[in-house]
Motif scaffolding. Sequence first.
Motif, PDB file in Angstrom:
ATOM      1  N   LEU A  86      67.879  65.353  13.174  1.00 60.51           N
ATOM      2  CA  LEU A  86      67.493  66.044  11.952  1.00 60.51           C
ATOM      3  C   LEU A  86      67.539  65.064  10.791  1.00 60.51           C
ATOM      4  CD1 LEU A  86      69.218  69.553  11.724  1.00 60.51           C
ATOM      5  CD2 LEU A  86      66.840  69.035  12.207  1.00 60.51           C
ATOM      6  N   TYR A 116      63.820  73.195   8.421  1.00 61.63           N
ATOM      7  CA  TYR A 116      65.044  73.973   8.351  1.00 61.63           C
ATOM      8  C   TYR A 116      65.546  74.059   6.912  1.00 61.63           C
ATOM      9  CZ  TYR A 116      64.986  72.216  13.162  1.00 61.63           C
ATOM     10  OH  TYR A 116      64.604  71.880  14.437  1.00 61.63           O
ATOM     11  N   SER A 134      75.575  72.262  18.883  1.00 67.03           N
ATOM     12  CA  SER A 134      74.500  73.205  19.169  1.00 67.03           C
ATOM     13  C   SER A 134      74.412  73.421  20.671  1.00 67.03           C
ATOM     14  CB  SER A 134      73.161  72.724  18.615  1.00 67.03           C
ATOM     15  OG  SER A 134      72.644  71.681  19.392  1.00 67.03           O
ATOM     16  N   THR A 135      73.590  74.405  21.020  1.00 69.16           N
ATOM     17  CA  THR A 135      73.380  74.774  22.419  1.00 69.16           C
ATOM     18  C   THR A 135      71.980  74.363  22.832  1.00 69.16           C
ATOM     19  OG1 THR A 135      74.879  76.643  22.140  1.00 69.16           O
ATOM     20  CG2 THR A 135      73.377  76.727  24.014  1.00 69.16           C
ATOM     21  N   GLU A 136      71.824  73.892  24.032  1.00 67.54           N
ATOM     22  CA  GLU A 136      70.518  73.494  24.550  1.00 67.54           C
ATOM     23  C   GLU A 136      69.508  74.611  24.340  1.00 67.54           C
ATOM     24  OE1 GLU A 136      70.096  70.459  25.963  1.00 67.54           O
ATOM     25  OE2 GLU A 136      67.951  70.823  26.006  1.00 67.54           O
ATOM     26  N   GLY A 137      68.400  74.268  23.743  1.00 66.05           N
ATOM     27  CA  GLY A 137      67.361  75.261  23.510  1.00 66.05           C
ATOM     28  C   GLY A 137      67.474  75.968  22.178  1.00 66.05           C
ATOM     29  N   ALA A 138      68.603  75.847  21.522  1.00 64.42           N
ATOM     30  CA  ALA A 138      68.772  76.472  20.205  1.00 64.42           C
ATOM     31  C   ALA A 138      68.357  75.487  19.133  1.00 64.42           C
ATOM     32  CB  ALA A 138      70.219  76.903  20.004  1.00 64.42           C
ATOM     33  N   ASP A 139      67.913  76.016  18.015  1.00 66.11           N
ATOM     34  CA  ASP A 139      67.461  75.152  16.938  1.00 66.11           C
ATOM     35  C   ASP A 139      68.449  75.049  15.789  1.00 66.11           C
ATOM     36  OD1 ASP A 139      64.027  75.888  17.483  1.00 66.11           O
ATOM     37  OD2 ASP A 139      65.056  73.976  17.700  1.00 66.11           O
ATOM     38  N   ARG A 140      69.543  75.744  15.857  1.00 68.10           N
ATOM     39  CA  ARG A 140      70.493  75.685  14.775  1.00 68.10           C
ATOM     40  C   ARG A 140      71.655  74.791  15.131  1.00 68.10           C
ATOM     41  NH1 ARG A 140      73.222  81.308  13.633  1.00 68.10           N
ATOM     42  NH2 ARG A 140      71.129  82.152  13.905  1.00 68.10           N
ATOM     43  N   LEU A 141      72.134  74.063  14.111  1.00 69.99           N
ATOM     44  CA  LEU A 141      73.358  73.295  14.245  1.00 69.99           C
ATOM     45  C   LEU A 141      74.475  74.051  13.534  1.00 69.99           C
ATOM     46  CD1 LEU A 141      72.215  69.616  13.481  1.00 69.99           C
ATOM     47  CD2 LEU A 141      72.971  70.517  15.668  1.00 69.99           C
ATOM     48  N   TYR A 152      69.416  74.797   5.178  1.00 68.20           N
ATOM     49  CA  TYR A 152      70.849  75.017   5.324  1.00 68.20           C
ATOM     50  C   TYR A 152      71.438  75.270   3.940  1.00 68.20           C
ATOM     51  CZ  TYR A 152      71.037  73.497  10.206  1.00 68.20           C
ATOM     52  OH  TYR A 152      70.883  73.417  11.567  1.00 68.20           O
ATOM     53  N   ARG A 191      63.155  69.319  18.530  1.00 67.19           N
ATOM     54  CA  ARG A 191      64.046  70.424  18.239  1.00 67.19           C
ATOM     55  C   ARG A 191      65.303  69.919  17.524  1.00 67.19           C
ATOM     56  NH1 ARG A 191      62.628  74.377  22.005  1.00 67.19           N
ATOM     57  NH2 ARG A 191      63.887  75.821  20.781  1.00 67.19           N
ATOM     58  N   ALA A 192      66.159  70.869  17.130  1.00 68.74           N
ATOM     59  CA  ALA A 192      67.391  70.483  16.427  1.00 68.74           C
ATOM     60  C   ALA A 192      68.328  69.708  17.329  1.00 68.74           C
ATOM     61  CB  ALA A 192      68.104  71.716  15.886  1.00 68.74           C
ATOM     62  N   ASN A 193      68.109  69.771  18.623  1.00 68.46           N
ATOM     63  CA  ASN A 193      68.942  68.977  19.516  1.00 68.46           C
ATOM     64  C   ASN A 193      68.586  67.509  19.450  1.00 68.46           C
ATOM     65  OD1 ASN A 193      70.474  71.057  20.362  1.00 68.46           O
ATOM     66  ND2 ASN A 193      69.494  71.316  22.332  1.00 68.46           N
ATOM     67  N   TYR A 224      59.226  70.616  12.860  1.00 63.88           N
ATOM     68  CA  TYR A 224      60.242  71.659  12.728  1.00 63.88           C
ATOM     69  C   TYR A 224      60.928  71.497  11.372  1.00 63.88           C
ATOM     70  CZ  TYR A 224      59.701  72.420  17.730  1.00 63.88           C
ATOM     71  OH  TYR A 224      59.185  72.706  18.965  1.00 63.88           O
ATOM     72  N   ASN A 279      64.902  78.394  10.573  1.00 67.79           N
ATOM     73  CA  ASN A 279      64.028  77.309  10.978  1.00 67.79           C
ATOM     74  C   ASN A 279      62.606  77.821  11.150  1.00 67.79           C
ATOM     75  OD1 ASN A 279      64.447  78.588  13.450  1.00 67.79           O
ATOM     76  ND2 ASN A 279      64.252  76.687  14.568  1.00 67.79           N
ATOM     77  N   GLU A 292      63.794  81.300  13.934  1.00 63.90           N
ATOM     78  CA  GLU A 292      65.145  81.844  14.018  1.00 63.90           C
ATOM     79  C   GLU A 292      65.722  81.901  12.609  1.00 63.90           C
ATOM     80  OE1 GLU A 292      67.825  79.478  16.333  1.00 63.90           O
ATOM     81  OE2 GLU A 292      69.456  80.940  16.229  1.00 63.90           O
ATOM     82  N   PHE A 350      73.505  77.259   8.666  1.00 60.82           N
ATOM     83  CA  PHE A 350      72.094  77.417   8.997  1.00 60.82           C
ATOM     84  C   PHE A 350      71.536  78.683   8.354  1.00 60.82           C
ATOM     85  CE2 PHE A 350      68.343  77.322  11.599  1.00 60.82           C
ATOM     86  CZ  PHE A 350      68.097  78.640  11.954  1.00 60.82           C
TER      87      PHE A 350
END
Lengths: 112, 114
Positions: B103, B33, A93-100, B35, B98-100, B31, B48, B56, B45
Amino acid sequence: QQQVRQSPQSLTVWEGETAILNCSYEDSTFNYFPWYQQFPGEGPALLISIRSVSDKKEDGRFTIFFNKREKKLSLHITDSQPGDSATYFCAASTEGADRLTFGKGTQLIIQP
Amino acid sequence: GPKVLQIPSHQIIDMGQMVTLNCDPVSNHLYFYWYKQILGQQMEFLVNFYNGKVMEKSKLFKDQFSVERPDGSYFTLKIQPTALEDSAVYFCASSRDRANERLFFGHGTKLSVL
């Protein structure tokens, strides 16, 4: 176009050996890479993760090696145990994004 | 450890019917999600959800899909009407941040559209 690729699709190693699972990605903005472990009938569970500022992350028998230049990473499982038999998903994922973004997974079988 | 529960584990319905997939996320998570995983493919995905709103969604989240979590109850995915290509395993996940971060996934609901 598949953003995250995993190889091999399936891997069998003997108990006590080191299993090496490979992952590569396309999007250079990816900077967070978790590996999820999934047993049959269960949901994926976070195993270990790494951020792109590091080139190595270790947690017990599990180690991620990360090569940013080549957009590749690998998960090494040392002293493999039969209980490690599972499907392993590389994600990004990208920093700040919520999707994996997930790869298709590697099915690992540890032979006793 | 913390668990995400999904109900039912398997749902079989006829094409064109409505289906609701239910998810009970980890209690202090904020949060949520969904999938989708087609057999033999990677998890993809869908959407979310945070603070009562879709944050998103992907192109897989068609107009026939909707999500909600009324009054802190189940986090639901509704498909109305269903199509054959909706057959897949749907995984719900939740996270505190967050997703980072970490999960937590449920076991999945296998949806079979006939």
